[in-house]
Design a protein around this motif. Structure first.
Motif, PDB file in Angstrom:
ATOM      1  N   ALA A  98       0.846  -1.198   0.000  1.00  0.00           N
ATOM      2  CA  ALA A  98       0.000   0.000   0.000  1.00  0.00           C
ATOM      3  C   ALA A  98       0.881   1.249   0.000  1.00  0.00           C
ATOM      4  O   ALA A  98       0.590   2.236  -0.676  1.00  0.00           O
ATOM      5  N   LYS A  99       1.985   1.192   0.759  1.00  0.00           N
ATOM      6  CA  LYS A  99       2.903   2.337   0.828  1.00  0.00           C
ATOM      7  C   LYS A  99       3.492   2.628  -0.553  1.00  0.00           C
ATOM      8  O   LYS A  99       3.707   3.772  -0.930  1.00  0.00           O
ATOM      9  N   GLU A 100       3.730   1.561  -1.281  1.00  0.00           N
ATOM     10  CA  GLU A 100       4.252   1.731  -2.648  1.00  0.00           C
ATOM     11  C   GLU A 100       3.145   2.171  -3.604  1.00  0.00           C
ATOM     12  O   GLU A 100       3.360   2.278  -4.797  1.00  0.00           O
ATOM     13  N   GLY A 101       1.952   2.375  -3.081  1.00  0.00           N
ATOM     14  CA  GLY A 101       0.838   2.841  -3.911  1.00  0.00           C
ATOM     15  C   GLY A 101       0.116   1.724  -4.622  1.00  0.00           C
ATOM     16  O   GLY A 101      -0.779   1.961  -5.422  1.00  0.00           O
ATOM     17  N   LYS A 102       0.510   0.479  -4.380  1.00  0.00           N
ATOM     18  CA  LYS A 102      -0.135  -0.637  -5.088  1.00  0.00           C
ATOM     19  C   LYS A 102      -1.503  -0.932  -4.479  1.00  0.00           C
ATOM     20  O   LYS A 102      -1.686  -0.775  -3.275  1.00  0.00           O
ATOM     21  N   LEU A 103      -2.379  -1.391  -5.318  1.00  0.00           N
ATOM     22  CA  LEU A 103      -3.715  -1.749  -4.840  1.00  0.00           C
ATOM     23  C   LEU A 103      -3.665  -3.181  -4.330  1.00  0.00           C
ATOM     24  O   LEU A 103      -3.176  -4.072  -5.025  1.00  0.00           O
ATOM     25  N   THR A 104      -4.142  -3.414  -3.126  1.00  0.00           N
ATOM     26  CA  THR A 104      -4.049  -4.761  -2.545  1.00  0.00           C
ATOM     27  C   THR A 104      -5.439  -5.315  -2.224  1.00  0.00           C
ATOM     28  O   THR A 104      -6.416  -4.562  -2.117  1.00  0.00           O
ATOM     29  N   VAL A 105      -5.480  -6.614  -2.015  1.00  0.00           N
ATOM     30  CA  VAL A 105      -6.729  -7.273  -1.600  1.00  0.00           C
ATOM     31  C   VAL A 105      -7.216  -6.632  -0.305  1.00  0.00           C
ATOM     32  O   VAL A 105      -8.402  -6.343  -0.151  1.00  0.00           O
ATOM     33  N   ASN A 106      -6.290  -6.380   0.620  1.00  0.00           N
ATOM     34  CA  ASN A 106      -6.690  -5.790   1.902  1.00  0.00           C
ATOM     35  C   ASN A 106      -7.337  -4.428   1.721  1.00  0.00           C
ATOM     36  O   ASN A 106      -8.383  -4.147   2.309  1.00  0.00           O
ATOM     37  N   GLU A 107      -6.715  -3.573   0.929  1.00  0.00           N
ATOM     38  CA  GLU A 107      -7.294  -2.239   0.742  1.00  0.00           C
ATOM     39  C   GLU A 107      -8.701  -2.348   0.150  1.00  0.00           C
ATOM     40  O   GLU A 107      -9.633  -1.671   0.606  1.00  0.00           O
ATOM     41  N   MET A 108      -8.849  -3.208  -0.845  1.00  0.00           N
ATOM     42  CA  MET A 108     -10.163  -3.319  -1.494  1.00  0.00           C
ATOM     43  C   MET A 108     -11.215  -3.865  -0.536  1.00  0.00           C
ATOM     44  O   MET A 108     -12.345  -3.395  -0.514  1.00  0.00           O
ATOM     45  N   ASN A 109     -10.825  -4.864   0.248  1.00  0.00           N
ATOM     46  CA  ASN A 109     -11.836  -5.594   1.024  1.00  0.00           C
ATOM     47  C   ASN A 109     -12.061  -5.046   2.438  1.00  0.00           C
ATOM     48  O   ASN A 109     -13.086  -5.330   3.040  1.00  0.00           O
ATOM     49  N   GLU A 110     -11.107  -4.296   2.958  1.00  0.00           N
ATOM     50  CA  GLU A 110     -11.284  -3.773   4.325  1.00  0.00           C
ATOM     51  C   GLU A 110     -12.137  -2.504   4.351  1.00  0.00           C
ATOM     52  O   GLU A 110     -12.591  -2.066   5.401  1.00  0.00           O
ATOM     53  N   TYR A 111     -12.311  -1.892   3.196  1.00  0.00           N
ATOM     54  CA  TYR A 111     -13.060  -0.638   3.116  1.00  0.00           C
ATOM     55  C   TYR A 111     -14.488  -0.837   3.622  1.00  0.00           C
ATOM     56  O   TYR A 111     -15.172  -1.772   3.197  1.00  0.00           O
ATOM     57  N   ASN A 112     -14.930   0.070   4.509  1.00  0.00           N
ATOM     58  CA  ASN A 112     -16.287  -0.032   5.052  1.00  0.00           C
ATOM     59  C   ASN A 112     -17.079   1.209   4.629  1.00  0.00           C
ATOM     60  O   ASN A 112     -16.923   2.297   5.189  1.00  0.00           O
ATOM     61  N   MET A 113     -17.906   1.029   3.616  1.00  0.00           N
ATOM     62  CA  MET A 113     -18.621   2.178   3.050  1.00  0.00           C
ATOM     63  C   MET A 113     -19.661   2.754   4.020  1.00  0.00           C
ATOM     64  O   MET A 113     -19.841   3.972   4.076  1.00  0.00           O
ATOM     65  N   HIS A 114     -20.316   1.892   4.762  1.00  0.00           N
ATOM     66  CA  HIS A 114     -21.308   2.396   5.731  1.00  0.00           C
ATOM     67  C   HIS A 114     -20.628   3.366   6.700  1.00  0.00           C
ATOM     68  O   HIS A 114     -21.146   4.465   6.962  1.00  0.00           O
ATOM     69  N   ASP A 115     -19.465   2.965   7.238  1.00  0.00           N
ATOM     70  CA  ASP A 115     -18.761   3.818   8.199  1.00  0.00           C
ATOM     71  C   ASP A 115     -18.292   5.112   7.525  1.00  0.00           C
ATOM     72  O   ASP A 115     -18.370   6.198   8.102  1.00  0.00           O
ATOM     73  N   HIS A 116     -17.763   4.963   6.312  1.00  0.00           N
ATOM     74  CA  HIS A 116     -17.251   6.123   5.578  1.00  0.00           C
ATOM     75  C   HIS A 116     -18.362   7.165   5.391  1.00  0.00           C
ATOM     76  O   HIS A 116     -18.189   8.356   5.666  1.00  0.00           O
ATOM     77  N   ILE A 117     -19.524   6.682   4.958  1.00  0.00           N
ATOM     78  CA  ILE A 117     -20.649   7.600   4.705  1.00  0.00           C
ATOM     79  C   ILE A 117     -21.126   8.231   6.016  1.00  0.00           C
ATOM     80  O   ILE A 117     -21.351   9.453   6.091  1.00  0.00           O
ATOM     81  N   ALA A 118     -21.228   7.408   7.067  1.00  0.00           N
ATOM     82  CA  ALA A 118     -21.716   7.939   8.352  1.00  0.00           C
ATOM     83  C   ALA A 118     -20.772   9.040   8.857  1.00  0.00           C
ATOM     84  O   ALA A 118     -21.225  10.087   9.351  1.00  0.00           O
ATOM     85  N   LYS A 119     -19.466   8.784   8.683  1.00  0.00           N
ATOM     86  CA  LYS A 119     -18.466   9.726   9.193  1.00  0.00           C
ATOM     87  C   LYS A 119     -18.517  11.062   8.435  1.00  0.00           C
ATOM     88  O   LYS A 119     -18.418  12.140   9.027  1.00  0.00           O
TER      89      LYS A 119
END
Ligand code: FAD
Length: 446
Positions: A400-421
Motif C-alpha cells: 500500500a505504501k508503494e501505492g499498489k492496490l491490494t486485496v486488503n485495501e479493497m476488502n477492508e473498506y467499510n462504506m457504511h462507516d465512511h458515509i456515516a463519518k
C-alpha cells in the motif's frame, strides 16, 4: 435503524440497464424508492464472457439479498500466472483462505448470468422494496437535469426525482451534464471468446482449464514478446464455460469498432502476431472457441465531475477503466451501494437530491479513480494486479505504501462507516452560504 423524519420516497429513472444500472435498481429499491430502468436494447442480444466479483462487490450482493446461486458462480481458488510460450506456472496467488478471511468467496460469473441474476432481483415481487420496472428499446437522447427530464429517441419523455446515467462507456447522459471525456484508444485490444467444458472433454484439451482459477498468460514484456500480449482465462456459468480474454497490441488487429453486437470473428483474427508462439495448450483451447468478439479498449482520464442537478452518472459512464484489475463491475456495484445508503432511510438526502448526488460523488470518486489508475498500471505489468501485488510485496502495508492496490485495501473498506463519518460534515458545508456545491465538495476532499 430508525427512519429519518425528512426521508421520502423518490422516483428514480435509471438510464442503462447493464450491470451497474441493475445494481443501482436493486440498491435503490431496497432503500425504499420507486425505480424505473430504461434500456436501449432488448436483453436477448446480451453476450459476454466472465466477470469476476471480488468481496468488495460480493458483499453488496449479500446485503441486498441477491440470490447469488442464480448467477451460477464459480468460487475462485487461485490466480495463476503462466509463461506465454511454455505455459509453465510462474507465480500463484492462493485464494484458499479468501472465504474464511472475508466471509464470502471470490465469485466468477458469466456476464449473462450475472445480469439475469441482478435483473431478477431488481424486478422480482419477492424481497423488500417495490419491484423496479424495466422498459426496453428506449435510447436516451437528451436530458434536462434541472427539471429531471429524460427524452428518448422514440419521442417518449420521462420525468423523475433522480436520474442515474448508467449508460456505459459511451454515455449520453455524461455528455448531457457537460462532461467531455478525455480519452484515447488503448494500445491494447481484446478478443473475448468462450470454450464449452464439453468441448474441452471431447477434444482432450487442457484439462486444468476448468480449475476454479483465473489463469493468465503473458502480461509483461519477455524478450520480443510485448507486454500487451495477454490471456485471462477462467471458468464461469457453474464451470460449464471457460471464458477467455485474449489481448494483443492494437496495431495487430483489424477491428475498429467497439461494443457488444458484432459478427463473430474467425480464429485466425486472434491467432495474429505472437499468438503463433503461445503455449500450444492455450492455442488448442482458442481453436475450439465460440462467441469470438472483438472488444476495443479506451483509456479515459478521470472526469471533472459526476453529477449535475438531479442527474448523476455511475459505473463505466463515470469511471471507465482498463479491465486489468477485474474491478469495473465491482466499482459499479459500489457506486450503486453508495446511492442506496445515501438515499436510504437513515439520512435525509431525499429532501435535497442535489446534495445527495454531490455527496455520492464525494464518497465514490477518490476510490474509483484510484482503481482506474491501478487498472492502467496493470495494463503495463500483470504484477500490478490486485492479488499479485501481495506476492511481489507480500506485506500488505508495504504494498500500500508503494501505492499498489491490494486485496486488503479493497476488502477492508467499510462504506457504511465512511458515509456515516462524512455525512454530518458534508451537510454542514453544503448548507453553508459560501460557494457552490462543487466548491464545497472540493473543500471537503482537500
Ligand atoms: C475485457 C473486459 C473484461 C472485464 N472483466 C471484468 C471483471 O472480471 N470484473 C469486473 O468487475 N469488471 C470487468 N469488466 C468491466 C465491466 O464489464 C464493466 O465495468 C461493467 O459492465 C460496467 O457496467 P455499466 O452498467 O457501467 O456498463 P454496461 O454494463 O456496459 O451497461 C451499460 C448499459 O447502458 C445501455 N445504454 C447505452 N447507451 C444507452 C442509451 N443512450 N439509452 C439507454 N441505454 C443505453 C447499454 O445497452 C448497456 O446495457 C471487464 C471489462 C472488459 C472490457
Amino acid at each position: 435503524m430508525s427512519t429519518h423524519p425528512n426521508w421520502k420516497q423518490l422516483h428514480v429513472a435509471v438510464v442503462g440497464g447493464g450491470l451497474g444500472g441493475m445494481a443501482a435498481a436493486v440498491a435503490l429499491r431496497r432503500a425504499g424508492h420507486k425505480v424505473s430502468i430504461y434500456e436501449r436494447r432488448d436483453f436477448k442480444v446480451e453476450v459476454g464472457a466472465s466477470i469476476s466479483c471480488a468481496y468488495n462487490g460480493g458483499q453488496w450482493l449479500r446485503e441486498w439479498g441477491v440470490d447469488v446461486k442464480r448467477g451460477k458462480p464459480v468460487n475462485l481458488m487461485k490466480l495463476t500466472m503462466r509463461d506465454w510460450e511454455t505455459g509453465k506456472i510462474l507465480n500463484q496467488y492462493d485464494l484458499d483462505h479468501y472465504e474464511e478471511n472475508w466471509g464470502l468467496p471470490y465469485y466468477m460469473f458469466h456476464r449473462v448470468d450475472m445480469h439475469e441474476m441482478l435483473l431478477e432481483c431488481a424486478t422480482s415481487p419477492d424481497g423488500p422494496g417495490e419491484p423496479a420496472s424495466v422498459v426496453v428499446d428506449h435510447i436516451a437522447k437528451s436530458l434536462d437535469e434541472e427539471k429531471g427530464i429524460v427524452t428518448f429517441e422514440n419521442g417518449e419523455v420521462v420525468k423523475a426525482d433522480v436520474i442515474i446515467g448508467s449508460d456505459g462507456i459511451r454515455s449520453v447522459l455524461r455528455k448531457e451534464i457537460g462532461v467531455i471525456p478525455q480519452m484515447r484508444s488503448a494500445p491494447q485490444t481484446c478478443y473475448r471468446c468462450n470454450v464449452k467444458k464439453t468441448d474441452i472433454e471431447k477434444f482432450g484439451l487442457m484439462a486444468d482449464a476448468v480449475d476454479p482459477a483465473i489463469q493468465f498468460w503473458g502480461g509483461f514484456t519477455k524478450g520480443d514478446i510485448n507486454r500487451y500480449y495477454k490471456i485471462v482465462m477462467s471458468p464461469c456459468s457453474d464451470g460449464e464455460i471457460v471464458s477467455f480474454y485474449c489481448f494483443m497490441p492494437t496495431e495487430m488487429t483489424n477491428h475498429t469498432q467497439e461494443g457488444f453486437v458484432f459478427e463473430e470473428v474467425p480464429v485466425s483474427d486472434i491467432m495474429a502476431g505472437m499468438y503463433s508462439r503461445l503455449d500450444p495448450q492455450a492455442q488448442g483451447l482458442i481453436e475450439h472457441s465460440i462467441d469470438r468478439m472483438p472488444w476495443r479498449l479506451y483509456v479515459h482520464q478521470p472526469y471533472p465531475y459526476w453529477h449535475k442537478g438531479k442527474a448523476a452518472i455511475l459505473g463505466d459512464a463515470a469511471h471507465p477503466m482498463m479491465p486489468h484489475q477485474s474491478q469495473g463491475a465491482c466499482m459499479a456495484i459500489e457506486d450503486a451501494a453508495a446511492l442506496g445508503i445515501i438515499f436510504g432511510k437513515e439520512y435525509d438526502f431525499t429532501s435535497n437530491v442535489e446534495a445527495g448526488l454531490s455527496f455520492y460523488e464525494h464518497i465514490r470518486k477518490p476510490r474509483a479513480t484510484r482503481v482506474q489508475a491501478a487498472s492502467a498500471r496493470a495494463t503495463e505489468n500483470l504484477n500490478e494486479r490486485i492479488g499479485f501485488t501481495s506476492l511481489s510485496a507480500p506485506d500488505a502495508a508495504l504494498a500500500a505504501k508503494e501505492g499498489k492496490l491490494t486485496v486488503n485495501e479493497m476488502n477492508e473498506y467499510n462504506m457504511h462507516d465512511h458515509i456515516a463519518k462524512e455525512a454530518k460534515e458534508f451537510k454542514h458545508l453544503y448548507a453553508s452560504p459560501h460557494g457552490s456545491p462543487k466548491a464545497q465538495t472540493a473543500k471537503l476532499s482537500a
